[in-house]
Write an enzyme that holds these catalytic residues in place. Structure first.
Site, mmCIF file in Angstrom:
data_model
loop_
_atom_site.group_PDB
_atom_site.id
_atom_site.type_symbol
_atom_site.label_atom_id
_atom_site.label_comp_id
_atom_site.label_asym_id
_atom_site.label_seq_id
_atom_site.Cartn_x
_atom_site.Cartn_y
_atom_site.Cartn_z
ATOM 1 N N ASP A 31 0.857 -1.186 0.000
ATOM 2 C CA ASP A 31 0.000 0.000 0.000
ATOM 3 C C ASP A 31 0.892 1.235 0.000
ATOM 4 O O ASP A 31 1.695 1.421 0.913
ATOM 5 C CB ASP A 31 -0.913 0.011 1.225
ATOM 6 C CG ASP A 31 -1.839 1.218 1.242
ATOM 7 O OD1 ASP A 31 -2.832 1.206 0.482
ATOM 8 O OD2 ASP A 31 -1.564 2.171 2.000
ATOM 9 N N GLU A 115 -2.074 -1.345 -6.000
ATOM 10 C CA GLU A 115 -3.324 -0.803 -6.512
ATOM 11 C C GLU A 115 -3.076 -0.010 -7.788
ATOM 12 O O GLU A 115 -2.001 0.568 -7.983
ATOM 13 C CB GLU A 115 -3.976 0.113 -5.479
ATOM 14 C CG GLU A 115 -4.547 -0.604 -4.285
ATOM 15 C CD GLU A 115 -5.213 0.355 -3.302
ATOM 16 O OE1 GLU A 115 -6.460 0.435 -3.320
ATOM 17 O OE2 GLU A 115 -4.494 1.008 -2.541
ATOM 18 N N CYS A 168 -12.122 -5.304 6.101
ATOM 19 C CA CYS A 168 -11.433 -5.834 7.276
ATOM 20 C C CYS A 168 -10.614 -7.046 6.822
ATOM 21 O O CYS A 168 -11.168 -8.017 6.308
ATOM 22 C CB CYS A 168 -12.441 -6.248 8.351
ATOM 23 S SG CYS A 168 -11.679 -7.093 9.758
ATOM 24 N N CYS A 171 -11.937 -10.364 8.897
ATOM 25 C CA CYS A 171 -13.215 -11.059 8.686
ATOM 26 C C CYS A 171 -13.871 -10.764 7.342
ATOM 27 O O CYS A 171 -14.853 -11.398 6.976
ATOM 28 C CB CYS A 171 -14.201 -10.716 9.814
ATOM 29 S SG CYS A 171 -14.853 -9.022 9.754
ATOM 30 N N CYS A 186 -12.705 -2.562 12.986
ATOM 31 C CA CYS A 186 -13.826 -3.277 12.364
ATOM 32 C C CYS A 186 -15.053 -3.249 13.276
ATOM 33 O O CYS A 186 -14.992 -3.664 14.442
ATOM 34 C CB CYS A 186 -13.427 -4.717 12.062
ATOM 35 S SG CYS A 186 -14.737 -5.670 11.241
ATOM 36 N N CYS A 189 -16.094 -7.443 13.755
ATOM 37 C CA CYS A 189 -15.363 -8.403 14.597
ATOM 38 C C CYS A 189 -14.472 -7.738 15.640
ATOM 39 O O CYS A 189 -13.873 -8.430 16.466
ATOM 40 C CB CYS A 189 -14.524 -9.341 13.725
ATOM 41 S SG CYS A 189 -13.100 -8.543 12.931
ATOM 42 N N ASP A 196 -2.991 1.545 6.768
ATOM 43 C CA ASP A 196 -2.189 1.163 5.606
ATOM 44 C C ASP A 196 -1.800 -0.309 5.644
ATOM 45 O O ASP A 196 -1.770 -0.981 4.604
ATOM 46 C CB ASP A 196 -0.935 2.037 5.532
ATOM 47 C CG ASP A 196 -1.264 3.513 5.337
ATOM 48 O OD1 ASP A 196 -2.371 3.820 4.848
ATOM 49 O OD2 ASP A 196 -0.416 4.362 5.679
#
Length: 211
Positions: A31, A115, A168, A171, A186, A189, A196
């Site tokens: 990232d 990305e 997340c 999960c 999150c 969870c 990052d």
């Protein structure tokens, strides 16, 4: 042949035979950002050199000196030369930082996942344009592309709208993540992680899914 800051450089092409290097890790997600240039899914972080930001005041001062000199004068030529040298130094620092990062990634990882950043669109944000340009995101992708070919690695580019920051990594729950939130918490969870790093792990997971 080209000239930069009173120095001459010769460019040439040659055929390069790819060299397969031993890999330390199969898949790694990366990232990229402004505060930290790169956060990897193995926890490794690369600081942003911020070469332009550090030199901005001197660049402005040198540019003013150029503007004050008489056109065609020797003093103006000296001022232009000094300004050009500083611009070259900034570019060299940025390039060196990116070369260290991209070489490490390509040499030591079988698959690198990043990305597809809309850099031109990001640069339209006038508040962040200078910082984004200072990171060299386009150059990062360019270097990584050819170095993966050199060292026998695969570059996987996640789609532009892949929500790596919103998912997340524990999960799979997805939630909104405004830019000012630097920690992912999150709501499903309770998992907590650096924003990052969470995105980098999601990119690694994406790479394993498409492999």
């Amino acid at each position: 042949m080209s000239k930069r800051a009173n120095n001459w450089y010769i460019s040439f092409k040659y055929d390069n035979e790819p060299t397969q290097t031993a890999k330390e890790r199969d898949v790694i997600g990366v990232d990229v950002g402004i505060n930290t240039l790169a956060t990897c899914s193995d926890g490794t972080k690369f600081a942003n050199a911020k070469a332009y930001k550090q030199a901005k005041k001197r660049l402005t001062r040198y540019q003013r000196r150029v503007n004050k000199k008489e056109l065609g004068s020797k003093n103006r030529a000296k001022a232009v030369k000094r300004l050009s040298k500083l611009h070259k130094k900034v570019a060299d620092i940025r390039a060196d930082t990116l070369h260290q990062l991209t070489t490490w990634l390509a040499k030591n990882h079988s698959t690198i996942v990043i990305e597809d950043l809309n850099v031109s669109g990001m640069l339209k944000n006038h508040k962040l344009a200078s910082a984004i340009a200072d990171c060299g995101f386009y150059e990062f992708k360019r270097q990584l592309t050819y170095k993966c070919e050199w060292y026998g690695s695969e570059l996987v580019i996640a789609p532009r709208f892949y929500p790596s920051s919103q998912i997340c990594s524990n999960c799979g729950h997805q939630q909104k993540m405004p830019l000012n939130l630097r920690t992912y918490e999150c709501s499903n969870c309770g998992f907590t992680a650096d924003r990052d790093f969470n995105a980098a792990v999601n990119l690694e997971n994406y790479g394993m899914e498409v492999a």
